[in-house]
Design an enzyme around this catalytic site. Sequence first.
Site, PDB file in Angstrom:
ATOM      1  N   GLU A 213       0.882  -1.176   0.000  1.00 14.02           N
ATOM      2  CA  GLU A 213       0.000   0.000   0.000  1.00 14.02           C
ATOM      3  C   GLU A 213       0.911   1.215   0.000  1.00 14.02           C
ATOM      4  OE1 GLU A 213      -3.368   0.193   0.011  1.00 14.02           O
ATOM      5  OE2 GLU A 213      -3.764  -1.955   0.032  1.00 14.02           O
ATOM      6  N   CYS A 247      -1.913   9.317   2.270  1.00 14.83           N
ATOM      7  CA  CYS A 247      -1.485   8.747   0.991  1.00 14.83           C
ATOM      8  C   CYS A 247      -2.382   9.198  -0.145  1.00 14.83           C
ATOM      9  CB  CYS A 247      -1.481   7.231   1.094  1.00 14.83           C
ATOM     10  SG  CYS A 247      -3.028   6.565   1.704  1.00 14.83           S
TER      11      CYS A 247
HETATM   12  P1  NAD Z   1       8.119   4.824   5.010  1.00 15.58           P
HETATM   13  O1  NAD Z   1       8.139   3.989   3.770  1.00 15.58           O
HETATM   14  O2  NAD Z   1       9.278   5.711   5.265  1.00 15.58           O
HETATM   15  O3  NAD Z   1       7.961   3.902   6.316  1.00 15.58           O
HETATM   16  C1  NAD Z   1       6.942   2.937   6.460  1.00 15.58           C
HETATM   17  C2  NAD Z   1       7.432   1.838   7.366  1.00 15.58           C
HETATM   18  O4  NAD Z   1       8.560   1.205   6.769  1.00 15.58           O
HETATM   19  C3  NAD Z   1       7.871   2.267   8.766  1.00 15.58           C
HETATM   20  O5  NAD Z   1       7.406   1.330   9.705  1.00 15.58           O
HETATM   21  C4  NAD Z   1       9.393   2.232   8.681  1.00 15.58           C
HETATM   22  O6  NAD Z   1      10.010   1.924   9.914  1.00 15.58           O
HETATM   23  C5  NAD Z   1       9.634   1.131   7.694  1.00 15.58           C
HETATM   24  N1  NAD Z   1      10.893   1.268   6.960  1.00 15.58           N
HETATM   25  C6  NAD Z   1      11.602   2.403   6.727  1.00 15.58           C
HETATM   26  N2  NAD Z   1      12.713   2.133   6.012  1.00 15.58           N
HETATM   27  C7  NAD Z   1      12.711   0.802   5.798  1.00 15.58           C
HETATM   28  C8  NAD Z   1      13.597  -0.098   5.118  1.00 15.58           C
HETATM   29  N3  NAD Z   1      14.711   0.338   4.518  1.00 15.58           N
HETATM   30  N4  NAD Z   1      13.274  -1.404   5.092  1.00 15.58           N
HETATM   31  C9  NAD Z   1      12.145  -1.834   5.669  1.00 15.58           C
HETATM   32  N5  NAD Z   1      11.266  -1.045   6.324  1.00 15.58           N
HETATM   33  C10 NAD Z   1      11.558   0.255   6.403  1.00 15.58           C
HETATM   34  O7  NAD Z   1       6.754   5.645   4.932  1.00 15.58           O
HETATM   35  P2  NAD Z   1       6.224   6.725   5.950  1.00 15.58           P
HETATM   36  O8  NAD Z   1       7.059   7.964   5.810  1.00 15.58           O
HETATM   37  O9  NAD Z   1       6.033   6.132   7.300  1.00 15.58           O
HETATM   38  O10 NAD Z   1       4.764   6.999   5.332  1.00 15.58           O
HETATM   39  C11 NAD Z   1       4.554   7.885   4.292  1.00 15.58           C
HETATM   40  C12 NAD Z   1       4.402   7.150   2.966  1.00 15.58           C
HETATM   41  O11 NAD Z   1       3.454   6.100   3.091  1.00 15.58           O
HETATM   42  C13 NAD Z   1       3.861   8.051   1.868  1.00 15.58           C
HETATM   43  O12 NAD Z   1       4.505   7.744   0.650  1.00 15.58           O
HETATM   44  C14 NAD Z   1       2.387   7.673   1.803  1.00 15.58           C
HETATM   45  O13 NAD Z   1       1.781   7.960   0.576  1.00 15.58           O
HETATM   46  C15 NAD Z   1       2.450   6.209   2.086  1.00 15.58           C
HETATM   47  N6  NAD Z   1       1.178   5.716   2.635  1.00 15.58           N
HETATM   48  C16 NAD Z   1       0.418   4.853   1.914  1.00 15.58           C
HETATM   49  C17 NAD Z   1      -0.808   4.424   2.408  1.00 15.58           C
HETATM   50  C18 NAD Z   1      -1.698   3.495   1.645  1.00 15.58           C
HETATM   51  O14 NAD Z   1      -2.616   2.958   2.240  1.00 15.58           O
HETATM   52  N7  NAD Z   1      -1.491   3.282   0.352  1.00 15.58           N
HETATM   53  C19 NAD Z   1      -1.237   4.859   3.649  1.00 15.58           C
HETATM   54  C20 NAD Z   1      -0.424   5.731   4.357  1.00 15.58           C
HETATM   55  C21 NAD Z   1       0.783   6.149   3.856  1.00 15.58           C
END
Ligand code: NAD
Length: 464
Positions: A213, A247
């Site tokens: 997602e 998102c």
């Molecule tokens: P992110 O990708 O930075 O982090 C999400 C999760 O991934 C966190 O738990 C983080 O600890 C983990 N993570 C970070 N780096 C990682 C790595 N190298 N390997 C594995 N896991 C890792 O995203 P964010 O900043 O928390 O959220 C914002 C983003 O999420 C935006 O792009 C937004 O559009 C998207 N989003 C999508 C949805 C959806 O339902 N489609 C919902 C909310 C947010």
Amino acid sequence: MDQTEIATQFARMKAGNDDRRTGFGLVQRRAALGDLASMVRRNERAIVAALAADLGRPEAEAILMDYLNILQEIRHARRHLRRWMRPRRVWPTLATFGASARVDPQPRGTCLIIAPWNLPFHLALGPLASCLAAGNAAILKPSELTPTCSALIARMIAETFPPELVTVIEGDKAVAEALLALPFDHIFFTGSPAVGKIVMAAAAKTLASVTLELGGKSPVIVGPDADLKQAADWITFGKFLNAGQNCISPDHLYVHASVKDAFLATLRARITHAYGSGADSPHLTRIVSPSHATRLSALIADAMEKGATTIQSNGQSGQSVGPHLMEGLQPEMRMAQEEIFGPVLPVIPFDAIDTVIEAINARDKPLALYIFDRDPARVEEITRRTTSGAVGINLTLLHYTHLNLPFGGVNTSGIGAAHGEAGFRAFSHERAVMRNRFLLLPLLFPPYGPRVMRLVGLIKRILG
Ligand code: NAD
């Protein structure tokens, strides 16, 4: 938890896969969902307080976005679970006449849920509800950027579920990487497209199935026949709810040149009515961290340096960033390239809808596309000629809460879908079961003598 403890916990959960396949049926799953709902209700005040601590989120948004969305997801799953779990009989085809067949939704097994910070409760516990509904065990990793929410999720889950069914492992990227090295049966990731790629690469090592997602730049179009008040109301709501950190928040706005001035006047009045003229409105969520706030001010500064102008600015005070409307977006600006994910809305005027459709189709496929227009032919044309995870017509965001719609993206905005039955299916394996009743195929088994060859000829005439 260190790597060894994580691996031990994972092995314990995975060892329970066999028992859960038979012992975690409708009654037990409904009970687990009931426990999850009671847990959330019991902790309502703590959830609101944690969201205020980590994100300065107004109570109305905390209740509407995190709290109620989780309870809706659980209630919907409990109500429909019997039907979702039921094996689906399928008709035989000509070639399989003489066999009965069905599709059994089976639990995938032990699943990993990685959640982001922007809806810390709903994006952790919503997928967990689907995961439990489908009969799985889960390890849940909340985001480290909302530490109060993460700690509360860990405490609530530890008080509610046995660790071999649901375990929360808190931590940052390093912990996520340690988890991703384990052979999960399914990985459900919500976050940025960049990290989504890392997750998918890690899943490729064990061939775990994935639901991703993700996000991206969701456009909103205000057409020449839009109801301008309606458009201003919904765009203000969609863009500034959670300070644009959703998102599916509208990322940039295309407005038809013939209505631009009237629309912007209406939009500015609506924004001022909702949030006043400063940065620190009590009705506006904070930006999650100082570095995220700095990123937003850098996006604005970069755009201004390259020729953009501000139509409206409610300023910025630390992590409180007020609504901003910008004009003069150019492709070389960071604001035109990155997902904005904040309360900054660039406005792009257009004359011909073709140019907007071409611009949308030239970019990564968005998670959402919003169209404001009262002309059904124009709405239909834009919808047919573009693709996106979802389309909202004369509304923003609300498709997210429609539990009979799958919620997900396409390619860079996501793979697979969540919510309601789609969420249940994401966490289920659709197993094909076929039973021989009176199949005639043995008549064709070798040796392939003249009788078999005559039959092959006959079948070729029927099926070929
Ligand atoms: P992110 O990708 O930075 O982090 C999400 C999760 O991934 C966190 O738990 C983080 O600890 C983990 N993570 C970070 N780096 C990682 C790595 N190298 N390997 C594995 N896991 C890792 O995203 P964010 O900043 O928390 O959220 C914002 C983003 O999420 C935006 O792009 C937004 O559009 C998207 N989003 C999508 C949805 C959806 O339902 N489609 C919902 C909310 C947010």
